[in-house]
Scaffold this motif. Sequence first.
Motif, PDB file in Angstrom:
ATOM      1  N   GLY A   1       0.664  -0.973   0.371  1.00  0.00           N
ATOM      2  CA  GLY A   1      -0.125   0.015  -0.024  1.00  0.00           C
ATOM      3  C   GLY A   1       0.498   1.122  -0.168  1.00  0.00           C
ATOM      4  N   ARG A   2       1.959   1.222   0.409  1.00  0.00           N
ATOM      5  CA  ARG A   2       2.951   2.764   0.914  1.00  0.00           C
ATOM      6  C   ARG A   2       3.738   3.057  -0.633  1.00  0.00           C
ATOM      7  NH1 ARG A   2       3.969  -0.351   5.792  1.00  0.00           N
ATOM      8  NH2 ARG A   2       6.361  -0.525   4.623  1.00  0.00           N
ATOM      9  N   HIS A   3       3.493   1.510  -1.455  1.00  0.00           N
ATOM     10  CA  HIS A   3       4.280   1.272  -2.376  1.00  0.00           C
ATOM     11  C   HIS A   3       3.366   1.782  -3.559  1.00  0.00           C
ATOM     12  CE1 HIS A   3       7.687   0.909  -0.344  1.00  0.00           C
ATOM     13  NE2 HIS A   3       8.122   0.844  -1.070  1.00  0.00           N
ATOM     14  N   GLY A   4       1.932   1.943  -3.671  1.00  0.00           N
ATOM     15  CA  GLY A   4       1.315   2.220  -4.291  1.00  0.00           C
ATOM     16  C   GLY A   4       0.149   1.101  -5.188  1.00  0.00           C
ATOM     17  N   LEU A   5       0.502  -0.533  -4.597  1.00  0.00           N
ATOM     18  CA  LEU A   5      -0.181  -1.735  -4.709  1.00  0.00           C
ATOM     19  C   LEU A   5      -1.685  -1.765  -4.149  1.00  0.00           C
ATOM     20  CD1 LEU A   5      -0.335  -3.769  -7.088  1.00  0.00           C
ATOM     21  CD2 LEU A   5       1.094  -5.319  -5.007  1.00  0.00           C
TER      22      LEU A   5
ATOM     23  N   VAL B   1      -3.752  -4.170  -8.308  1.00  0.00           N
ATOM     24  CA  VAL B   1      -3.552  -2.944  -9.162  1.00  0.00           C
ATOM     25  C   VAL B   1      -3.088  -1.718  -8.663  1.00  0.00           C
ATOM     26  CG1 VAL B   1      -5.061  -0.977  -9.771  1.00  0.00           C
ATOM     27  CG2 VAL B   1      -6.594  -3.098  -8.836  1.00  0.00           C
ATOM     28  N   ASN B   2      -2.314  -2.052  -9.715  1.00  0.00           N
ATOM     29  CA  ASN B   2      -0.631  -1.360  -9.586  1.00  0.00           C
ATOM     30  C   ASN B   2      -1.652   0.857  -9.996  1.00  0.00           C
ATOM     31  OD1 ASN B   2       1.294   0.862  -9.828  1.00  0.00           O
ATOM     32  ND2 ASN B   2       2.676  -0.504 -11.167  1.00  0.00           N
ATOM     33  N   LEU B   3      -1.822   1.183  -8.429  1.00  0.00           N
ATOM     34  CA  LEU B   3      -1.854   2.599  -8.962  1.00  0.00           C
ATOM     35  C   LEU B   3      -0.911   3.729  -9.633  1.00  0.00           C
ATOM     36  CD1 LEU B   3      -4.682   3.253  -8.363  1.00  0.00           C
ATOM     37  CD2 LEU B   3      -3.685   1.421  -6.758  1.00  0.00           C
ATOM     38  N   LYS B   4       0.559   3.161  -9.535  1.00  0.00           N
ATOM     39  CA  LYS B   4       0.636   4.239 -10.279  1.00  0.00           C
ATOM     40  C   LYS B   4       0.755   4.101 -11.540  1.00  0.00           C
ATOM     41  CE  LYS B   4       5.124   3.298  -7.416  1.00  0.00           C
ATOM     42  NZ  LYS B   4       6.282   2.661  -7.029  1.00  0.00           N
ATOM     43  N   ASN B   5       0.723   3.283 -12.137  1.00  0.00           N
ATOM     44  CA  ASN B   5       0.448   2.886 -13.961  1.00  0.00           C
ATOM     45  C   ASN B   5      -0.718   4.266 -15.157  1.00  0.00           C
ATOM     46  OD1 ASN B   5       1.774   0.712 -14.004  1.00  0.00           O
ATOM     47  ND2 ASN B   5      -0.217   0.060 -14.610  1.00  0.00           N
TER      48      ASN B   5
ATOM     49  N   VAL C   1      -0.995   8.965  -4.855  1.00  0.00           N
ATOM     50  CA  VAL C   1       0.090   8.299  -4.899  1.00  0.00           C
ATOM     51  C   VAL C   1       1.602   8.736  -5.753  1.00  0.00           C
ATOM     52  CG1 VAL C   1       1.109   5.694  -6.096  1.00  0.00           C
ATOM     53  CG2 VAL C   1      -0.612   5.821  -4.762  1.00  0.00           C
ATOM     54  N   LYS C   2       0.858   9.709  -7.413  1.00  0.00           N
ATOM     55  CA  LYS C   2       1.826   9.729  -7.693  1.00  0.00           C
ATOM     56  C   LYS C   2       2.012  11.519  -7.220  1.00  0.00           C
ATOM     57  CE  LYS C   2       3.160   9.012 -12.148  1.00  0.00           C
ATOM     58  NZ  LYS C   2       4.737   8.186 -12.133  1.00  0.00           N
ATOM     59  N   SER C   3       1.773  11.531  -6.542  1.00  0.00           N
ATOM     60  CA  SER C   3       1.856  13.280  -5.514  1.00  0.00           C
ATOM     61  C   SER C   3       2.978  12.600  -4.482  1.00  0.00           C
ATOM     62  CB  SER C   3       0.305  13.649  -5.578  1.00  0.00           C
ATOM     63  OG  SER C   3      -0.114  14.652  -6.483  1.00  0.00           O
ATOM     64  N   GLY C   4       2.578  11.430  -4.013  1.00  0.00           N
ATOM     65  CA  GLY C   4       3.666  11.487  -2.831  1.00  0.00           C
ATOM     66  C   GLY C   4       3.277  11.386  -2.212  1.00  0.00           C
TER      67      GLY C   4
ATOM     68  N   ALA D   1      -0.731   6.096   0.559  1.00  0.00           N
ATOM     69  CA  ALA D   1      -0.431   5.646   1.513  1.00  0.00           C
ATOM     70  C   ALA D   1      -1.166   5.086   3.190  1.00  0.00           C
ATOM     71  CB  ALA D   1       1.360   5.409   2.405  1.00  0.00           C
ATOM     72  N   MET D   2      -2.546   5.629   3.318  1.00  0.00           N
ATOM     73  CA  MET D   2      -3.029   5.805   4.391  1.00  0.00           C
ATOM     74  C   MET D   2      -3.984   4.595   4.303  1.00  0.00           C
ATOM     75  SD  MET D   2      -2.667   8.890   6.405  1.00  0.00           S
ATOM     76  CE  MET D   2      -4.234   8.858   7.683  1.00  0.00           C
ATOM     77  N   LEU D   3      -4.807   5.026   2.514  1.00  0.00           N
ATOM     78  CA  LEU D   3      -5.456   4.827   1.975  1.00  0.00           C
ATOM     79  C   LEU D   3      -5.500   3.023   1.385  1.00  0.00           C
ATOM     80  CD1 LEU D   3      -7.608   7.721   0.489  1.00  0.00           C
ATOM     81  CD2 LEU D   3      -8.258   6.672   2.062  1.00  0.00           C
ATOM     82  N   LEU D   4      -4.488   2.932   0.198  1.00  0.00           N
ATOM     83  CA  LEU D   4      -3.993   0.871   0.099  1.00  0.00           C
ATOM     84  C   LEU D   4      -4.006   0.838   1.001  1.00  0.00           C
ATOM     85  CD1 LEU D   4      -2.176   3.163  -2.772  1.00  0.00           C
ATOM     86  CD2 LEU D   4      -4.929   2.254  -3.508  1.00  0.00           C
TER      87      LEU D   4
END
Length: 389
Positions: free
Chosen positions: A288-292, A300-304, A335-338, A343-346
């Motif tokens: 979750g902290r890394h966008g997955l 689901v990779n939310l970085k995509n 995620v893209k904005s850091g 991270a909390m929601l994922l």
Amino acid sequence: MKTELYAPEMAYPANAEFSFRLLATDGRARRGEITMPRGTVRTPAFMPVGTGGTVKAMFMDDVRATGADIILGNTYHLMLRPGAERVARLGGLHEFGRWPWPILTDSGGFQVMSLAKLRKLTESGVVFRSHIDGVPYEMTPERSIEIQGLLDSDIQMQLDECVRLPADEADIERAMEMSLRWAERCKIAFGEQPGKAMFGIVQGGDVARLRERSALALAALGLKGYSVGGLAVGEPQAVMLDMLDVVDPVLPRDKPRYLMGVGTPDDILKSVGRGIDMFDCVMPTRAGRHGLAYTRRGKVNLKNARHADDPRPLDEESDCPASRDYSRAYLHHLVKSGEALGAMLLSWNNIAYYQSLMQDIRTAIEAGRFADRATEIGAAWERGDLPSL
């Protein structure tokens, strides 16, 4: 306003002891309950990892609301910061972290072996320097149990030596035999603690005869629960499953079984089918902290970039607000904005998914259709969840 769930007065039902009972079986899969003074753990169970007294990026109330009955705390990290004696003075880990329900603490052995600097292993224990500031410490079986007692955890683990795989068979055997001797010392140090339990840890690497010998020797100690350690440390999944096939018929059927540090949803499904009752892993919160995100349709990779204009939530049918109420486009933006909220929601979504998976597994075992349900879950992951915009 957040719902107030922390209620210390709920923690100690009168005359409750530590016990385990099987409610249903389906093949080798087991549905059971662990009862402790601080609450009941429905098994198979996934324990969110609260390494330093917190499940990373989550409020404890939200962890509980996902369906978690028990969390894990880490002896090594809490010993270094803020210190076990300090936690004890402040009322124990349950009070300190506002989690009045059951807590399992690991022994610290894995972290000593993997994180500590300049460690020296002897029959007595391990002398090491902190990875934080280089301060020297000694961890013996007795000290590990003492620290876990100061933390006031409900399930405490024996100190063991975990060998990373692949490894030489002679070294695996040496570590396994030492871990057995340490288990006996931990049992003596633990003594009789009403309402609490100490679990032994089956070692033996990827060598079947050593796994069997370890499981038999630990079973002879008459402990309240048993763990399988030293797996998911780099070996293929097939090796892990083979070792579970070895220990399943050896470990007592009337005691809970815990596979340490595992794992992916697929690992969990396959391990439940081999008689495992309890799991923990940092994966859902770390991912979750890394966008997955983990969902019932797969990862689901939310970085995509394909999520940037996707108005759908991660799972419109989920009871978890993080999964149901936020668009993928917004999560992608966070995620893209850091942004910390991403991270909390994922992390929240992922812990909720893991808990819903465990409930799904428990229901399937009770209905006598675990194998069919495991196939259905795997097929849903395989189909995936591509957007249709």
